[in-house]
Structure formats: structure tokens, C-alpha cells
Enzyme design. Structure first.
Site: not given
Ligand code: UDP
Length: 386
Positions: A179, A183, A257, A288, A313, A362
């Protein structure tokens, strides 16, 4: 408003998938009854405005709409304008802050180098060569190390992933890390999709608008599975609740989860300078911190207020009854899902199961929307050919 007795199809669950199915069927002239267990539509995109900070609080975690599919983008833009927000994620590691996409900004800052884009492949190849990897990655860890080498993996991925999933990354599926873009440029956009943004007037308005159609009858606070015996028989149902619940959990619950969110209003105009900062180290218990006002930089009044809503979170172990967030995709859950899918197809031929919960997937918002449009169109085609 459509009467229940006049309904052509029933949609159970008014999240992204259900609302998209309902609207596509309604646009084609079908009368649709939408049943939602919660008090309002929008699924986990649902937001609430904080009266003190003025921020649009994403109560189920941050949602950024992004897609590369022009058809899905055209569909969603019928119901809202987007504000042009482009998502960037920062990562805090060992007391320093980095741009998270695995790219040149992170590599150069982390290693103290000034690599040019053309030098990145050789650098990463040297990093991965020493890792002793098999030809084909067999799990999350091997996949991640093959992308970025062991040192970046250990710093930015290993601990965050262990916190998020509550497991050793060696036990996780390689697809999860695919996901994340990798780069060799300074492009710090978190997503590679250029079609991106936050609904200008908020997510709630988007879903209200999607369901605002004379052929759609939305009933909230209604549990489809409890109401089912009272509903008109012979109507096709589009169900986006958990597939194991549809079958009464008879083979045992599919594992998820869950997340715990800790909200706080801080008495400053800007707390962290951006919408999302990941905490990738093991000694910080949360994954986060979200600061919601940054999702709407165009809202000058809210940006300037000397108050901001932030949210820590915390991933957590899920048990039946908790909010399901991320499906735990492994061999055991795949086998269980197979059993549920077979039983659903056998026992509920008039029910199409889909969405994140129904599909046990997901699933990003755009993928759910794309799938729902295709599902509804296939149903309409079958109706026309019948
Ligand atoms: N990930 C990571 N470090 C990060 C961000 C993500 O290791 O700073 C890994 C983690 O395993 C996570 C996966 O990448 O589950 C996908 O991240 P994404 O941001 O797409 O997760 P989401 O926003 O859907 O929770």
C-alpha cells in the site's frame, strides 16, 4: 418517500459501499430502502464538528479520499466539491521528523546523504543485498526489506507495524506494505493518486447528498438482521455488515484489529503543523497523532482559532462487540472467510454481500465506491436482461 411495501431493493448498511449501491440503483429508477444500524449514514467516514476548535473531527480516524479511477471521481464529485487537499504524512523517529513516503527526502535525511534520483536504485540494492532475502518475499518483513533495505525497515516500518497489527511483521501478509509508495523522488505526497481531497463541506454532507433522492428511503437506528423477518420478502438485499454476523458467527468470529482514539483540544492555533504524524518507534504507545483542522486549510476562520483538536490513535486487540477496523488477513482467516462466503452464497441467494465489513477486506473509500458502482450496475444489467 418510498413506502416499504413499494421497495425494489434493500440496502443494509449506509457506509461508502451501501450509499453508492443505493444511489446507483435509485438513479436507474429503482426504489431503495436503506437500513442503517447507527444514527446517521457515512459509516466510518462519519465526522463531528468540535464546537470549541471548529474542526471537522473524523471520529473513526482520518479519511482522505483519493483515487486513480476517473469514473469513481466523477461519481463522487456529483455530490460534493473537494478542497484540493493533498495528503502528506510525517514520521517521528528517534526525536527527528521525516517525510514518510519511502522516498528521496526520507533516505537523504536519514542517511545524511545527497543522493540524486538515479542513484537511489543502486543504493537500495546495496541495502537489500546484505539482507539475505529469498527470491520471492514470503511475508511482510521480507517484502518491506526488499523495497527499502533493512536499516529503513528497522527504523520506520518494523515497530510501527508491530504496534498497528499486534504481531511480528514476519507473520503478516506482504500485501499490506505494498500500500505504501516507494519512490526515488522528492514527491512527498502520501498517495500516488492525483485525484484527491477532502469534501469541501465535510463527509457528513457528502453522504446526506448521496442519499438525497426521491427513490431512497433511509431509516437509521434500524438493525437489518433484527428487522429481517418484518421486511418485504423476495427483495434483493445488498448487505455490507460483517459477513460472519450474517451467518450468526456459526464458524467463530473473523478476527479484526480495533482502534482506540484519545481526543484532546489544545489551546494553540497549530499543534503539530500538519494533519498526521506517525510515531514509528516502539517506546511510544500510539501509532499516530491526527490534527484535524489541517484537512481544511481553506477554512481560514478555523485555522486561525487559538484551539485545535488532536487525536492520538492506539491500535488494540479486537474482541466481538468492539468496532472492527482492520481485517487480520492470514491463512486461518482466509479459510474461515471461505466458509462464510460459501454458506452465504448457499443460504442467501438473494443477498449480495460487499464493502469493507461484508468482504472482510482492507478497503480504501474509493475502492469500495468503485466496487459498489460495478455491483449495482451488474445487478441492473441482470434485471434488464431478465
Ligand atoms: N506503515 C509503517 N510505517 C508508517 C506507515 C505505515 O510501517 O509510518 C506500514 C504499516 O504496516 C501499515 C501499512 O504500512 O499497516 C499501511 O499503511 P497505511 O498508512 O496505508 O495504513 P492506514 O492509513 O490504512 O492505517
Amino acid at each position: 418517500m418510498t413506502q416499504v411495501s413499494e421497495t425494489d431493493a434493500i440496502v443494509a448498511g449506509a457506509g461508502v459501499w451501501g450509499c453508492t449501491v443505493a444511489r446507483t440503483l435509485a438513479d436507474a429508477g429503482l426504489r431503495v430502502l436503506v437500513l442503517e444500524r447507527r444514527s446517521a449514514p457515512g459509516g466510518n467516514c462519519r465526522c463531528r464538528r468540535d464546537p470549541e476548535s471548529g474542526a471537522e473531527v473524523h471520529v473513526y480516524g482520518s479519511h482522505i479520499f483519493h483515487t486513480s479511477d476517473p469514473k469513481t471521481w466523477a461519481f463522487v464529485n456529483r455530490f460534493t466539491a473537494f478542497n484540493g487537499y493533498q495528503h502528506k504524512v510525517l514520521a517521528r523517529h528517534a526525536g527527528r521528523t521525516y517525510f514518510m513516503p519511502l522516498g528521496l527526502a526520507l533516505v537523504n535525511a536519514f542517511f545524511g546523504k545527497e543522493l540524486a534520483p538515479a542513484e537511489v536504485p543502486a543504493f537500495i540494492a546495496a541495502e537489500t543485498a546484505s539482507a539475505g532475502l529469498p527470491g520471492t518475499p514470503r511475508n511482510f518483513e521480507e517484502q518491506a526489506v526488499s523495497f527499502v533495505g533493512r536499516r529503513i525497515y528497522e527504523a520506520f516500518i518494523k515497530n510501527y507495524t508491530a504496534k498497528q497489527w499486534g504481531r511480528d511483521p514476519k507473520e503478516l501478509d506482504a500485501s499490506i506494505i505494498r500500500r505504501l509508495p516507494v519512490r526515488a523522488s522528492y514527491d512527498v505526497n502520501y498517495f500516488s493518486d492525483v485525484l484527491q481531497g477532502i469534501p469541501r463541506w465535510g463527509y457528513n454532507a457528502l453522504f446526506d447528498e448521496m442519499l438525497s433522492h426521491p427513490n431512497i428511503d433511509l431509516r437509521t437506528g434500524v438493525d437489518f438482521l433484527k428487522e429481517r423477518p418484518k421486511l418485504p420478502a423476495g427483495k434483493h438485499v445488498f448487505y455490507s455488515g460483517p459477513v460472519d454476523e450474517l451467518l450468526g458467527w456459526r464458524f467463530g468470529p473473523l478476527p479484526w484489529r480495533t482502534l482506540r482514539f484519545e481526543l484532546e483540544n489544545a489551546p494553540v492555533a497549530d499543534w503539530q503543523g500538519t494533519s498526521v504524524v506517525n510515531y514509528v518507534d516502539a517506546d511510544v504507545p500510539y501509532t499516530r497523532i491526527h490534527e484535524f483542522k489541517h484537512f481544511h486549510p481553506e477554512d481560514a476562520e478555523t485555522m486561525a482559532r487559538p484551539c485545535t483538536t488532536i487525536c492520538r490513535e492506539y491500535p488494540a486487540t479486537w474482541k466481538p462487540g468492539d468496532e472492527p477496523y482492520y481485517p487480520v488477513n492470514d491463512a486461518a482467516s482466509a479459510a474461515l472467510l471461505g466458509e462464510y462466503r460459501a454458506a452465504a452464497a448457499r443460504e442467501f441467494p438473494d443477498v449480495t454481500v460487499g464493502g469493507r465489513l461484508g468482504g472482510y477486506r482492507y478497503l480504501d473509500m474509493d475502492k469500495s465506491m468503485t466496487d459498489a458502482i460495478a455491483t449495482a450496475e451488474a445487478f441492473l444489467k441482470k434485471l434488464r436482461n431478465a
